[in-house]
Structure formats: structure tokens, C-alpha cells
Design an enzyme around this catalytic site. Structure first.
Site, PDB file in Angstrom:
ATOM      1  N   LYS A  38       0.799  -1.228   0.000  1.00 32.81           N
ATOM      2  CA  LYS A  38       0.000   0.000   0.000  1.00 32.81           C
ATOM      3  C   LYS A  38       0.828   1.272   0.000  1.00 32.81           C
ATOM      4  O   LYS A  38       0.460   2.254  -0.646  1.00 32.81           O
ATOM      5  CB  LYS A  38      -0.954  -0.011   1.200  1.00 32.81           C
ATOM      6  CG  LYS A  38      -1.997  -1.112   1.057  1.00 32.81           C
ATOM      7  CD  LYS A  38      -3.206  -0.891   1.921  1.00 32.81           C
ATOM      8  CE  LYS A  38      -4.265  -1.904   1.484  1.00 32.81           C
ATOM      9  NZ  LYS A  38      -5.511  -1.757   2.204  1.00 32.81           N
TER      10      LYS A  38
ATOM     11  N   GLU B  83      -4.031   7.801   6.892  1.00 31.96           N
ATOM     12  CA  GLU B  83      -4.873   8.388   5.856  1.00 31.96           C
ATOM     13  C   GLU B  83      -6.053   9.086   6.499  1.00 31.96           C
ATOM     14  O   GLU B  83      -6.556   8.656   7.531  1.00 31.96           O
ATOM     15  CB  GLU B  83      -5.449   7.280   4.960  1.00 31.96           C
ATOM     16  CG  GLU B  83      -4.630   6.917   3.755  1.00 31.96           C
ATOM     17  CD  GLU B  83      -5.354   5.867   2.912  1.00 31.96           C
ATOM     18  OE1 GLU B  83      -4.739   5.384   1.968  1.00 31.96           O
ATOM     19  OE2 GLU B  83      -6.516   5.530   3.218  1.00 31.96           O
TER      20      GLU B  83
ATOM     21  N   HIS C 166     -17.741  -5.920   4.584  1.00 38.01           N
ATOM     22  CA  HIS C 166     -16.692  -5.380   3.721  1.00 38.01           C
ATOM     23  C   HIS C 166     -16.552  -6.142   2.418  1.00 38.01           C
ATOM     24  O   HIS C 166     -15.500  -6.124   1.781  1.00 38.01           O
ATOM     25  CB  HIS C 166     -15.332  -5.344   4.446  1.00 38.01           C
ATOM     26  CG  HIS C 166     -15.385  -4.551   5.708  1.00 38.01           C
ATOM     27  ND1 HIS C 166     -15.556  -3.191   5.709  1.00 38.01           N
ATOM     28  CD2 HIS C 166     -15.343  -4.925   7.009  1.00 38.01           C
ATOM     29  CE1 HIS C 166     -15.593  -2.756   6.953  1.00 38.01           C
ATOM     30  NE2 HIS C 166     -15.481  -3.791   7.766  1.00 38.01           N
TER      31      HIS C 166
ATOM     32  N   ARG D  61      -6.118  -7.975 -11.624  1.00 34.81           N
ATOM     33  CA  ARG D  61      -6.746  -9.220 -12.096  1.00 34.81           C
ATOM     34  C   ARG D  61      -8.160  -8.914 -12.556  1.00 34.81           C
ATOM     35  O   ARG D  61      -8.615  -7.777 -12.465  1.00 34.81           O
ATOM     36  CB  ARG D  61      -6.807 -10.207 -10.940  1.00 34.81           C
ATOM     37  CG  ARG D  61      -7.451  -9.516  -9.710  1.00 34.81           C
ATOM     38  CD  ARG D  61      -7.996 -10.445  -8.705  1.00 34.81           C
ATOM     39  NE  ARG D  61      -8.335  -9.761  -7.481  1.00 34.81           N
ATOM     40  CZ  ARG D  61      -9.540  -9.245  -7.198  1.00 34.81           C
ATOM     41  NH1 ARG D  61     -10.514  -9.303  -8.085  1.00 34.81           N
ATOM     42  NH2 ARG D  61      -9.773  -8.655  -6.042  1.00 34.81           N
TER      43      ARG D  61
END
Lengths: 173, 501, 501, 173
Positions: free
Chosen positions: B116, B200, B235, B292
Site C-alpha cells: 500500500k 490516511e 466489507h 486481475r
């Protein structure tokens, strides 16, 4: 022929009053229904009642007395309550209050948390154990109040499907 | 040119990939674990190789076994599908080393996007907006507080190697920073063996909007517009649609350009998805890239008019993209509903079992991708996704009314499933209004859990049908069977009742 | 606004109409004959009314019974589907008289288009090209010869009220004119009670191309492009595609304008189809107008992106068309295969029977409209069409490869059907090249009747499977069943064997 | 266990050599096959042979010895020829040459044309009668050469499904 049939909380008395080929006259709790009742294939029926068309599918669940029933709008669980079933229900009713309940893992996974200890009193709905499986954590709750009589798993341990995890003895009150 | 493809996956996506290969005249090789001997992808493929025991780690995640099957079968390419090894850079690399075409991006692109902090830095360098926060990892409370001063609260502390909600802490108050930082780092260390974390800005009531992209080996990159994926439970997405009901033409073009920039920044090749998080004012930020095919790719296929698996294969064959950005158009509206073997009333717990009956919807605008059949046991080892319903309408209104019709026709019996739950979502006011965020399921719980009412007539018909079926069975039962019945039911009256949850 | 629709039809088209009604929230009423009590349209509709014995003349063609069902059910509209009463002006008129909306054109438009000479005159007046020939009916050999002098041989003598090949005579030689004229008139008299005939130029190796049109009650008429319907057997279409492989953009626009002119000439309202006959130089001539929905309407739905049944209902509701000609576009390519319960090896003879097993194709680009289910007896009284496969591809090439894939997945067992025959058509060279006329089936007979080869391995596997199934059945059979088996097989050894053709 | 199985013109001898769960060893006309043979549901099997995957569906036709068989590519009719079937075939074989054949209407329709007369000799493949049904005309042909012994319908007459139309006596040559 007359039986009791259970749908959700309702127990209805059903009686076949007459039958002429596919033309039935049936009473449900005393209300009469004249039906055109056409069997299709394996457990499917087309029923026309007062020109309303119903397409009903029955799928047996564990034997002959319990069905999953699909209509266009809904899905139900229906159970036939015959003499045997009644006898059974009565016997079970008498016994289960003094019985015990075992919480089993429905799918393989890992025990994340055991939230009770042996001998602890639990209330209905209380979370007893948490399992992680298929990337999800699932909480397992006590079905009724009672006392934890045995804990068969440890935190971090892997469990197989249907493995017994926690045994709860029902309260007798 | 690719002549034989090994599909290193299972379930509906393996079947879906095989379909496109068949259409192209490509021979297909399925691989299967013990639990999947009778899975539809095995039945449907031209060839099938056993690759290990039921747990994924021993089969679908076992690189050696899959490569061995590829070599034995003479497959010249491997399609990884989604999940499993699809985003594993080592697998991409291994294919390359063994001279097998990996139908997907390079190990490098996968690795860059998989971390990330690296992905974040790469995006910032490419001018793609990221959620305000730290550029690299942070170690001390002081660094964290400095960042918070710039971007404001609330913030999210996230593990760099993270995923699945692990190593994440939401911070509303400066006093929580220190303990949250410690907790996130320790969790990250345990889960991923890497305690790097970053900060963040926390976006409240966000939308999850993603862009499908295609990139060939000649540097051509195009986007195939957005998918709105905000309807989630646990989620995980359950309903996706395209176009997004909140999108404007300007924003669509701008985000599309950024999606292309993101892919170019990692020299991407193949099909991929740039996920953005979007706030209520349509500010958007790069969230991550899925390197993908996505579960929800069919809604893009329907609205843009492409077969994404075929495009992947063409790219893997080294062919240039024939699609041109300026000629692409979104035609009408498409919705995907994910059908899971799960119990919505029990916190969506997976509910494996044996499928005893299926009715599948047909007709105008309806596509079903699935992998179950009557008599099939849904294995307990894998994802509970058993089918996808993809519905198209000339506009959102028609797509909604058609999806409702199709969901009513769709029945799966024997395994608990979320079909009724999906139907409730589609008719819920917030969804119909296109007014929903990732909090949609929580906010609409009461409505979503309700049953469609049925008058007494309708219930009585159900009761009569069960009654008549039972009567007939009793009439037909031979004396022998009736005895067996009598003996059986006494077994049930045990003192101990096993609770099945 | 229409709230309840009675569908005066059966089979796949009734189910298809009900689907769109459901999506619009309209209650549906099915009607059924004795043979159709268990038909899918009866199961799928909200309500069902019995309208008579099995022969169509006593049920689906019985106007009184259908109107009675409409009144009893409180339906405010009737959709006639195709066939049966859909092109019967008396039925349209009767609905109007009884205050029920007929979802279709006025009795006037139906009648004008139903009489070939009147239709021909009307088209000539509207400037739509018709096949060269006589303007009105002809009575004498002399008239016939004068016409032939102008248009040249060969010509076709046709009954004005004609249809189904009756009252038609092909003339290659002037000497045949007199006897052909007499024969055609006498046949027309017998078949239709009207001996009017006319003469048309005979088009050799023709294409059959038709235009879908929509017309509202405000005079707006649009076309939704062409359908190529040249693949026929026994003068009945079996495969249709759009766009036509022989069409040019200029011709497409010109024919579309003429299709609109044709519809306007009869003040048409609703959905309709203008059929053209097209020669090898792309000269086209008005053939006839079908004043109803066509069997092959789904390929237009797929490529243009409309639901034609919904458009019909909107028009019947008195709403203006929302579609605008200049915004319509053909997206990709669609092919329809008609699945008939028939025996291709026996001159396509209808083959009713009981469906014992079905596998239906799914996945990207595939739509199936049908009306059969396992256990269903296909009635002997009606059209043998049991399902339609509609396949879309981004271009003709993809549509073809996808249709082949879908046809391979499609299996119907228990009734003879043309699935394998359809597959052979799709892979035949002439069809793949787009090089075919209405003579296609005759010209490709040898190829179309061949079976796909299967190596010995594959046959051995089939043999082993049957053998194993038999072994298991024998093992499972109780002694009682085995005895019954033993007694039964002696019955077969009769001296007389009944030939089933 | 060994049986003969008929597929099209071929009659194959099949023998089950060994069986271990789903792992079979079978010989077809002496050729051995080692198969992973997995039953799915009602007559469906997944078979893996040398890593080739076959999905085979069997649908019984009139009883237990005849099947329609679907593979991905083709559809077959397969028949088990056990001792009984052989006996039957032999008896029939001896008799049918002196037997007769009745041409029946498969669907309801109208007789358009009868092309033969009583006593007339017909050849195999010769059209005997034409029926119009479902808007189509269908020709019915003699299956083998013989003599028309009886005509049971007239031109213009309606016929029901399975109604007998023409009887042909086989030639004995």
C-alpha cells in the site's frame, strides 16, 4: 384424511373433503378451497384457485414430513404434524428442558475467542464462542439460558465442520 | 498463439473463463482439489488435473502442483481468475520462468500495487489523487500528530501490507493516537510480518467506485468506465452497478484519465481495476488496484459490449488492443447481484450444503454465471459465492424492475442463500433512489430483513400443497418403507439435541 | 394506464410477454386449452382461464371465449402475441367494441396488409418498391401474357388472399401460363373462398430481409433496422441474424425509409414488420407486412437495446415514442436459433413427446426464451417451437463462435429436436461466409445432415457409462422389480411390430 | 459382469474388471480403460480418463436397457444387450420377415394423399401416404419392400395420433 400442518408460527388443520381427478375440495382451518391441483414433475404443482395461478415447488427436507416450499413470491418451511410427530414433540418437550445443548462448528475454521468459562451461567442470545472461517468471523450464541458444562476447544485451535465446541446445560426453571 | 489454457481457479469464474476459451477454440484444463472432483468447472473443461487436498493452501494456492499440471497437460498459458494466486507476484514470476504465459500482469506490477505504501507513492508521483495522509510509513506519535494537524481528524491508521481490515485503527481523538498506533503496528506485525503503517484521512459515508482498465504490451491503455460497488456486507460487495448513479460526465472522464495514469505508472499489462474511494462531494482518491479480473466484471461487459476474458487472452497473445477509447460508450445500465450460500439472518454466515433444487431466471436482459447444479454439495472450504445474476436494462429504472423480476424467478433450495435479501435491496427506497454509500446495509437493516407479505390465501395454498404431497407419499409408501419410517422417528427422541447454528 | 393484460397466446411468446408485464408491474392473465393446463405460461401468469378444448379453433382462435375471459378477469388489455388471432382484423375490432385495449394495430391496418393485392396497391401508391407485376388481379391468359411481356419470365402467380404456399404457381414458360392460371385460381378458391390472383416477377436466389418498425398514435414511426431471415426450411425461418451480412449502410437507410413509408401508408400503430425480398444485386421489393410481434424480435431487442413488448404496451397506453430514429444504433451482432420439436432427418416432421431432460446454456451474451420444462409433454396441437436461443457478439464472428458454444451446451432429451441441425448450420461454410439465400438449407443438405465425428475413445466412454448405469440399476432392483422386468420383456416379442415414423 | 452394448451399428462387449470406489477398470472390446467415474445426480456422471474430462448424461428410454446419452459434443442412443434382449432379438428376427408393418400417424392431421392401392407391391423408401399436420405435409414411406395388405384411411379424412393408416406385409425373400 386430516392433518395439522405447521407454517411459521401457525398450525393449521387441513382436511381433504373430496377429490375428482385434479379437482380438490380442501378445508384449511375450516375455510374451504376448491382447487384445480395439477402435479407437474417431482414435487412441483400448478394450482388454480378462483382463476389465480400458483406454481408451488416442494423440496423435502430430511424425510417426508418437512418441506421447503417455493412460491413465486416467497419461500417457506412447512412441516406435517401427524400423530407420530406429535408424540415426538411431546416427548422432546418434556425432556429438553432438562437436557443439554452442544454448540458445534458448522464450517471448518479457527477459534478466535471463547467468551465463557466452565460453570459460568449464560443467557439466551449470549455470545459463547467466535470462529473465523472463509475470511469471516462468526459469533455463536447460546440458544437458551443455562450453565456451561464443558468447553471442548481452545482459542487459536482449528476446528472441523460439526466439531463440538461448547456444551450448555439447560436451566430447569 | 495460445492453444491450451489451464484455469488455476474453481467455481463460477473458472466456468466463465472456460466458456470464452471454448468460443475461441482454445482447449481448457481444469484443476481441482479433493472437494472439487464434482465441481462444475471440472465437468465443463476438456481436461482435468487433481492438484491436492481440499484446503486451498494445499491445492489452489499450491504453485508447484499447478505448474506441474500445466506442464503435464501441455498448457501454454495459465489464467488465474480472481482470488487464490491471481495477485501473487511469485506465481506470475514462476510461470514466466517455466515458459508458461501468465494471463495477467508482470510480477513487478503486482508487487508494486500489492504494497500500500509503495502503491501510494507511485500514484502520487503519477499525479493520481490519493487520500490525504503520510507519504511513507510513520513510526512515532509525533509524526502521526504532525500529519493529523495537516489533514484533520478523523484518520485511519493502516498497515502497509494490510488487507481484510487487519492492522487498521480509526482515530477520532488526538488522545487515541498513541495507543492506536501501537495496536496497529503490533497487529500488522503479527498478521503480515511487517509493522509498517501509514496514516490516511478517514472518509465518512464513502462511495466505492472502481474503473475497469485494459492495457496491452504496446503501451495502449484504455478504461471501460466505472462500476459502483458501495453495497457491501462484511466489507464484501454484494451488488454492483454501472453506470454509477452519482457520476457526472465530467467526473467520469477525469477519473477515467486518472485510472489510465495509474495503470501506466506501473507499466500495467492485462485487465485490471483501479478502486477509488469517493466522498459525498465527488472528491475521489485512489484506494488500491486489483491486478486481475474482478467478480463484477460482467456488468462492464454488458454495458460496454466486450468479453473481458477474450481481451485478456488477446493481450497475453501479444496482440494490440482493438478497442479505442473514443469509440467506447456505456449502453444502458447493468446490475450484478452476487448470490452467496450464506444466512443473512445470521450475520451472513457461510451456509454450505447440498443444492436440492434450482430455478434459474431467463429472458430478455438476464445473464446468469454460476457453478452449481442440483445434487451438488457446496464445499465448505472456499468462498460461498455460488452464482451471479447480471441484468441489463436500457436505463437504471428498467434494470431495477428487471432485476426484481429475475430475483423472484431465481430459487435455490437446499442451501441457505441471500436471494431474498438481494431482492429487498433492489426494492429498498435508498437503493432505488441511487442514494447509498458503503453504510447502506447497516442503515437499511430493518427493511432488508423483512419478508414480503403474503395473504392468508397464499399461505393456505402452500399448506394444502405440502399436505397433498404428504398424502400421496403415504399412499405410495410400501409397507416396508412405512415400517422404516416408524423405526426412524424414535431415534430422534434423544435426550441430547445437537444445536446446528 | 393498462393494469392487467390478458395474453391471448401460449408457448414461449406468452411467457416472454408475461415477463415484460411483470417488470412493469402489470398483472397478467393466461388463457389455456385442455392440452395446455400444465403449460409454462399458465404456471407463470398471475391468473389463468380455461378457454376450450385442445384444437386451436376451439380455444386460441375462439374469439368469444377469449373475450369472455378478459371480461371475467377484468383485464383492460389483450396482447395477441404472434400467430393465432394476432392478425385477425375481426379480433382487433371486437376488442375495441368491448372496450378492451388491443395491443396491436387497428382492424383497418390489419385488413389492408392482409390482402396481398390491396397491400400491393397501397405500397405502390406510397412509393415503396414492390416486385414487378400486375397492379390488381388478373382474370385471363391474355392479361397474364401482357404482364409477362413487360416483366419477363419466370413469374409467380399468387392468390391475393394467399399464404402458406397455397394458390401459388411458378411459370418458367409462356406455354404453362394458361394451366398455371387455372390451377392457382381453383386452389385459391378452395383454400380461401376467393379466386383473385395476381402475377409477380419470380426472384431467384432471394434474400429475405425484414424491418422492425414502431409507430405511436401521434404519427411517429421509426424503424429498428433489419433482420436477415433467409435460412428457412419448409418455408419457415429457423435462424435469423442482425445486421444482415449482405447489407450496406446506404441500402440500410433507404430500406428503412421505405419501411417507415409502408407503415405510414396504413396509419400503422404498434410494433410491426415490413418483409422485403432482396435479390443478389440488393434490389429490394415489399413482400408483406406482419402486423404483430415476430418470433425473431429478440435479436432486434439485443442489438438496438429495447424491450419491444414494453414499447407495444407504451404505445397501447397512448404514450408517444421516446425512441428517436437518429439516436438508434445497431450495437454488435445477434443471432436467433429456433429450437423446434421436430425430426430433421425425417423432413423436419413435428415430433411431440415428453421432455425428460434439459440443459440450458448460460453465460456471456446468451439469452434463452422457452416454454418447456422437465416432465412437460409438448402438445401435438400447436406449433413445434419450444425454445429460442438468442446470442449476441460484438461482431458477427464472435456471435457465431458464441452461438456454437451455446448450442453445444444446449440439450433437450425426450423429444426429437433440431439442436444438432442448428449447430451444423452455424458452422457451415456458406453460413459463416454470410453467403446464403432462402435456398441455403437445400443447397447444404449433405453437410447439415452429417454428425460431428467422435473418436473411438469418446464412444467407448459413452458405452461404459450406459453399462455402469445398467449394472447399478440391476444391483438396486428389488427381486420384485426384477420379476416384473422378466414378465415384461416377453410382451415385446409380438409378431406385429408397429412402425413409428 | 460383462454385457454387450449397442451404439449405432456397433455392438461392443463391455466388462468390469475391477472397481475401487470411483476408480474403475473396464474393458471395451478388449481395450482397457482406467477411469475416475464419479456419479453426479440422476443419471449424470463425470468421467476422467487420462485427464480428459467427460460429462455424460443418461436418460432412460422405455425401461432400463435403452438410454439417450448426451456428451458435450454428441447425442447417442445406446442399448444394453443382455441375455433377455438377445433372446428377444432372435425371436423377433425369425418372425419379422414374415410379419407385417403398420404405418401409423405420429401426430393428428389430415390425409392429403394415399399413393398406393391394396395388393400393390411397394419398395423400401417408397412414399405410401401424405399427411398434413401443423401446416406441414409429411410423407410416410415403406420401411422395407412388401405388399400393401390393407388401407385404413381415405384421402381428406382426419386422423388421430397413432391411428393406423396402411398395413404392409413384408416380402419373405
Amino acid at each position: 384424511m386430516s392433518y395439522e400442518v405447521k407454517l411459521k408460527d401457525r398450525i393449521a388443520r387441513v382436511e381433504l373433503l373430496s377429490r375428482q381427478g385434479d379437482q380438490l375440495l380442501v378445508a384449511v382451518d375450516g375455510k374451504e378451497y376448491a382447487l384445480d391441483f395439477a402435479p407437474l414433475n417431482k414435487g412441483s404443482y400448478s394450482i388454480i384457485h378462483n382463476n389465480k395461478s400458483y406454481n408451488v415447488e416442494l423440496i423435502p427436507v430430511n424425510g417426508v414430513k418437512k418441506y421447503n416450499v417455493n412460491t413465486f413470491k416467497n419461500t417457506y418451511e412447512v412441516e406435517i404434524i401427524d400423530a407420530e410427530a406429535k408424540y415426538l414433540a411431546n416427548r422432546l418437550k418434556g425432556q429438553e428442558d432438562e437436557g443439554e445443548s452442544i454448540i458445534t462448528a458448522p464450517i471448518p475454521g479457527k477459534v478466535v475467542k471463547v467468551l465463557v468459562e466452565q460453570g459460568e451461567e449464560v443467557e439466551a442470545g449470549q455470545t459463547v464462542v467466535i470462529i473465523a472461517a472463509m475470511k469471516m468471523e462468526s459469533e455463536f450464541k447460546a440458544a437458551r439460558s443455562g450453565v456451561v458444562s464443558e468447553i471442548k476447544v481452545k482459542e487459536g485451535q482449528s476446528v472441523e465442520a460439526r466439531q463440538e465446541m461448547v456444551v450448555i446445560e439447560y436451566s430447569t426453571d | 498463439m495460445i492453444k491450451k489454457v489451464l484455469v488455476a481457479n474453481r467455481g463460477e469464474i473458472a466456468v466463465r473463463i472456460i466458456r470464452s476459451c471454448r468460443e475461441m477454440g482454445i482447449t481448457t484444463v481444469a484443476v481441482y482439489s479433493d472437494a472439487d472432483r464434482k465441481s462444475m468447472h471440472v465437468l465443463y473443461a476438456d481436461e482435468a488435473y487433481h492438484i491436492g487436498p481440499s484446503p486451498s493452501i494445499d491445492s489452489y494456492l499450491n504453485i508447484d502442483n499447478i505448474i506441474r499440471a500445466a506442464i503435464m497437460s501441455g498448457a501454454d498459458a495459465i489464467h488465474p481468475g480472481y482470488g487464490f494466486l491471481s495477485e501473487n507476484p511469485a506465481f506470475s514470476e514462476r510461470c514466466k520462468k517455466d515458459g508458461i504465459i501468465f494471463i495477467g500482469p508482470s510480477a513487478d506490477a503486482i508487487a508494486t500495487m500489492g504494497d500500500k505504501i509503495t502503491a501510494r507513492k507511485t500514484m502520487m508521483a503519477a499525479g493520481v489523487p490519493v487520500v490525504p495522509g503520510t507519504e511513507g510509513k510513520i513510526d512515532t506519535e509525533a509524526e502521526a500528530l504532525r500529519t493529523i494537524e495537516t489533514i484533520g481528524l478523523p484518520v485511519m491508521i493502516k498497515a502497509s501490507a494490510g488487507g481484510g481490515g487487519k492492522g487498521m485503527r480509526l482515530v477520532h481523538n488526538p488522545k487515541e493516537v498513541k495507543s492506536a498506533l501501537r495496536a496497529a503496528r503490533s497487529e500488522a506485525k503479527t498478521a503480515f510480518g511487517d509493522d509498517s503503517v501509514f496514516i490516511e484521512k478517514y472518509i465518512e459515508s464513502p462511495h466505492h467506485i472502481e474503473y475497469q482498465i485494459l492495457a496491452d504490451s504496446f503501451g495502449n491503455v484504455i478504461h471501460l468506465f466505472e462500476r459502483e460497488c458501495s453495497v457491501q456486507r462484511r466489507h464484501q460487495k454484494i451488488i454492483e452497478e454501472t453506470p454509477s448513479p452519482i457520476m457526472t460526465p465530467e467526473k467520469r472522464q477525469k477519473m477515467g484519465e486518472d485510472a489510465i495514469a495509474a495503470a501506466k505508472a506501473v507499466n500495467y499489462q492485462g485487465a485490471g481495476t483501479i478502486e477509488f474511494i469517493v466522498d459525498k462531494d465527488l472528491n475521489y482518491y485512489f484506494l488500491e488496484m486489483n491486478t486481475r479480473l474482478q467478480v463484477e466484471h460482467p456488468i462492464t461487459e454488458r454495458v460496454v459490449g466486450v468479453d473481458l476474458v477474450k481481451e485478456q487472452i488477446h493481450i497475453a497473445n501479444g496482440l494490440p488492443l482493438k478497442l479505442q477509447q473514443e469509440k467506447l460508450k456505456q449502453n444502458g445500465h447493468a446490475i450484478e447481484c452476487r448470490v452467496y450460500a450464506e444466512d443473512p439472518e445470521n450475520n451472513f454466515m457461510p451456509a454450505p450444503g447440498k443444492v436440492t433444487h434450482i430455478d434459474i431466471p431467463y429472458g430478455v436482459g438476464v445473464r446468469v454465471d454460476g457453478s452449481i447444479y442440483e445434487g451438488r454439495e457446496v464445499p465448505i472450504y472456499y468462498d460461498p459465492l455460488i452464482a451471479k445474476l447480471i441484468v441489463w436494462g436500457k436505463d437504471r429504472h428498467e434494470a431495477l424492475e428487471r432485476t426484481t423480476r429475475a430475483l423472484k424467478e431465481f430459487k435455490i433450495t437446499g442451501v441457505k442463500n441471500n436471494l431474498k435479501f438481494l431482492e429487498r435491496i433492489i426494492i429498498s427506497k435508498d437503493f432505488v433512489d441511487g442514494n447509498y454509500t458503503t453504510h447502506f446495509v447497516d442503515e437499511n437493516k430493518d427493511f432488508l430483513m423483512k419478508e414480503e407479505p403474503c395473504d392468508q390465501n397464499c399461505e393456505d395454498i402452500v399448506i394444502i400443497t405440502a399436505f397433498m404431497e404428504y398424502l400421496q407419499k403415504i399412499e405410495k409408501a410400501s409397507p416396508k418403507e412405512m415400517t422404516a419410517l416408524k423405526n426412524n422417528w424414535k431415534d430422534y427422541s434423544r435426550v441430547r439435541s445437537v444445536l446446528k447454528l
